[in-house]
Scaffold this motif. Sequence first.
Motif, PDB file in Angstrom:
ATOM      1  N   ARG A 106       0.832  -1.215   0.000  1.00 52.38           N
ATOM      2  CA  ARG A 106       0.000   0.000   0.000  1.00 52.38           C
ATOM      3  C   ARG A 106       0.859   1.253   0.000  1.00 52.38           C
ATOM      4  O   ARG A 106       0.424   2.310  -0.471  1.00 52.38           O
ATOM      5  N   GLY A 107       2.089   1.148   0.509  1.00 52.43           N
ATOM      6  CA  GLY A 107       2.992   2.288   0.526  1.00 52.43           C
ATOM      7  C   GLY A 107       3.672   2.553  -0.797  1.00 52.43           C
ATOM      8  O   GLY A 107       4.431   3.519  -0.916  1.00 52.43           O
ATOM      9  N   GLY A 108       3.454   1.692  -1.797  1.00 51.26           N
ATOM     10  CA  GLY A 108       4.000   1.939  -3.131  1.00 51.26           C
ATOM     11  C   GLY A 108       5.173   1.064  -3.523  1.00 51.26           C
ATOM     12  O   GLY A 108       5.677   1.181  -4.645  1.00 51.26           O
ATOM     13  N   THR A 109       5.626   0.175  -2.644  1.00 54.46           N
ATOM     14  CA  THR A 109       6.733  -0.720  -2.987  1.00 54.46           C
ATOM     15  C   THR A 109       6.252  -1.826  -3.922  1.00 54.46           C
ATOM     16  O   THR A 109       5.182  -2.403  -3.713  1.00 54.46           O
ATOM     17  N   THR A 110       7.035  -2.119  -4.940  1.00 59.85           N
ATOM     18  CA  THR A 110       6.758  -3.253  -5.822  1.00 59.85           C
ATOM     19  C   THR A 110       7.311  -4.521  -5.187  1.00 59.85           C
ATOM     20  O   THR A 110       8.483  -4.584  -4.835  1.00 59.85           O
ATOM     21  N   ILE A 111       6.460  -5.534  -5.028  1.00 55.30           N
ATOM     22  CA  ILE A 111       6.878  -6.793  -4.412  1.00 55.30           C
ATOM     23  C   ILE A 111       6.889  -7.880  -5.472  1.00 55.30           C
ATOM     24  O   ILE A 111       5.879  -8.140  -6.119  1.00 55.30           O
ATOM     25  N   LEU A 112       8.037  -8.508  -5.651  1.00 56.01           N
ATOM     26  CA  LEU A 112       8.167  -9.665  -6.537  1.00 56.01           C
ATOM     27  C   LEU A 112       8.253 -10.896  -5.643  1.00 56.01           C
ATOM     28  O   LEU A 112       9.266 -11.132  -4.986  1.00 56.01           O
ATOM     29  N   PHE A 113       7.177 -11.671  -5.602  1.00 54.92           N
ATOM     30  CA  PHE A 113       7.036 -12.752  -4.628  1.00 54.92           C
ATOM     31  C   PHE A 113       7.067 -14.090  -5.348  1.00 54.92           C
ATOM     32  O   PHE A 113       6.214 -14.384  -6.178  1.00 54.92           O
ATOM     33  N   VAL A 114       8.054 -14.926  -5.013  1.00 49.44           N
ATOM     34  CA  VAL A 114       8.215 -16.236  -5.638  1.00 49.44           C
ATOM     35  C   VAL A 114       7.831 -17.296  -4.613  1.00 49.44           C
ATOM     36  O   VAL A 114       8.408 -17.345  -3.521  1.00 49.44           O
ATOM     37  N   SER A 115       6.864 -18.156  -4.947  1.00 47.52           N
ATOM     38  CA  SER A 115       6.419 -19.134  -3.968  1.00 47.52           C
ATOM     39  C   SER A 115       5.622 -20.246  -4.628  1.00 47.52           C
ATOM     40  O   SER A 115       5.055 -20.072  -5.700  1.00 47.52           O
ATOM     41  N   HIS A 116       5.581 -21.421  -3.951  1.00 47.03           N
ATOM     42  CA  HIS A 116       4.691 -22.514  -4.332  1.00 47.03           C
ATOM     43  C   HIS A 116       3.449 -22.544  -3.449  1.00 47.03           C
ATOM     44  O   HIS A 116       2.605 -23.428  -3.614  1.00 47.03           O
ATOM     45  N   SER A 117       3.340 -21.602  -2.517  1.00 49.31           N
ATOM     46  CA  SER A 117       2.197 -21.566  -1.610  1.00 49.31           C
ATOM     47  C   SER A 117       1.051 -20.778  -2.244  1.00 49.31           C
ATOM     48  O   SER A 117       1.135 -19.560  -2.400  1.00 49.31           O
ATOM     49  N   GLU A 118      -0.019 -21.487  -2.604  1.00 51.27           N
ATOM     50  CA  GLU A 118      -1.161 -20.814  -3.217  1.00 51.27           C
ATOM     51  C   GLU A 118      -1.761 -19.787  -2.261  1.00 51.27           C
ATOM     52  O   GLU A 118      -2.133 -18.679  -2.674  1.00 51.27           O
ATOM     53  N   MET A 119      -1.861 -20.129  -0.980  1.00 49.43           N
ATOM     54  CA  MET A 119      -2.444 -19.212  -0.004  1.00 49.43           C
ATOM     55  C   MET A 119      -1.661 -17.896   0.054  1.00 49.43           C
ATOM     56  O   MET A 119      -2.242 -16.811   0.006  1.00 49.43           O
ATOM     57  N   ASN A 120      -0.329 -17.988   0.115  1.00 47.40           N
ATOM     58  CA  ASN A 120       0.484 -16.784   0.214  1.00 47.40           C
ATOM     59  C   ASN A 120       0.448 -15.975  -1.074  1.00 47.40           C
ATOM     60  O   ASN A 120       0.392 -14.740  -1.038  1.00 47.40           O
ATOM     61  N   VAL A 121       0.498 -16.653  -2.211  1.00 49.69           N
ATOM     62  CA  VAL A 121       0.454 -15.934  -3.490  1.00 49.69           C
ATOM     63  C   VAL A 121      -0.869 -15.193  -3.643  1.00 49.69           C
ATOM     64  O   VAL A 121      -0.912 -14.024  -4.031  1.00 49.69           O
ATOM     65  N   ARG A 122      -1.973 -15.872  -3.336  1.00 49.83           N
ATOM     66  CA  ARG A 122      -3.284 -15.229  -3.457  1.00 49.83           C
ATOM     67  C   ARG A 122      -3.409 -14.048  -2.503  1.00 49.83           C
ATOM     68  O   ARG A 122      -4.100 -13.080  -2.789  1.00 49.83           O
ATOM     69  N   SER A 123      -2.746 -14.126  -1.357  1.00 50.90           N
ATOM     70  CA  SER A 123      -2.819 -13.053  -0.379  1.00 50.90           C
ATOM     71  C   SER A 123      -2.045 -11.823  -0.822  1.00 50.90           C
ATOM     72  O   SER A 123      -2.443 -10.695  -0.513  1.00 50.90           O
ATOM     73  N   ILE A 124      -0.967 -12.021  -1.581  1.00 49.16           N
ATOM     74  CA  ILE A 124      -0.056 -10.917  -1.897  1.00 49.16           C
ATOM     75  C   ILE A 124      -0.208 -10.406  -3.329  1.00 49.16           C
ATOM     76  O   ILE A 124      -0.213  -9.201  -3.577  1.00 49.16           O
ATOM     77  N   ALA A 125      -0.345 -11.329  -4.295  1.00 51.45           N
ATOM     78  CA  ALA A 125      -0.157 -10.970  -5.702  1.00 51.45           C
ATOM     79  C   ALA A 125      -1.408 -10.383  -6.350  1.00 51.45           C
ATOM     80  O   ALA A 125      -2.499 -10.920  -6.214  1.00 51.45           O
ATOM     81  N   ASP A 126      -1.222  -9.272  -7.063  1.00 50.35           N
ATOM     82  CA  ASP A 126      -2.278  -8.722  -7.918  1.00 50.35           C
ATOM     83  C   ASP A 126      -2.210  -9.341  -9.315  1.00 50.35           C
ATOM     84  O   ASP A 126      -3.231  -9.489  -9.983  1.00 50.35           O
TER      85      ASP A 126
END
Length: 206
Positions: A106-126
Amino acid sequence: QNRLIRIGSGLRPLLTVLEIVYMHYAERGFGKRETDAKLAEIIAFAGLEKSLDSPVKHYSDGMYARLEFAIATSLPTDILLIDEVLAVGDLPFQRRSLERLEHIKRGGTTILFVSHSEMNVRSIADRCLLLCDGEALGCGATDALFQKYYEASGYIGRPLGLASAGFQRPADFPGGASIRNLSVTGADGNDRSRIHSGQPLAFVLE
């Protein structure tokens, strides 16, 4: 730019927590007073209050991950790269981490998130990029990419194999069926329009 690529990649094994925090902040141009202001927050987030004087070479993978994540996400950055660091954390740490990543996003940082966790990816990734053996299979909305992932991995559309081998079709079955009604009930038998995680439920099919 901060990078969390591999657990322990940014830590010096012979240094203590305090020494590592000061070193990271000094490398980014922060002085002692600025580091002191962040120190308590970093230690509390990582949950390492009882291990401040121990060299990090004695830490478990989970302690490594908590410390590295706490330091990296406390520093201002334009791009944050995270590769499976949350995989070794316990559930309370993962929950705190996801909340912090949402705040950072929300503060404007771009997050590149690499994971096999569907729960975590769905929580973070747009948006998501689906990779297989280094080849991009698709890029787009999170829900659409998970659908493509299921299809590519054979999770959807695969033959049932032995699971259907013993099935006998009833003699009076005409060969087609339709669902007339589907309702969801709780353990008490009452209809449920809202479902909460952990509660028992039953699907009633007509």
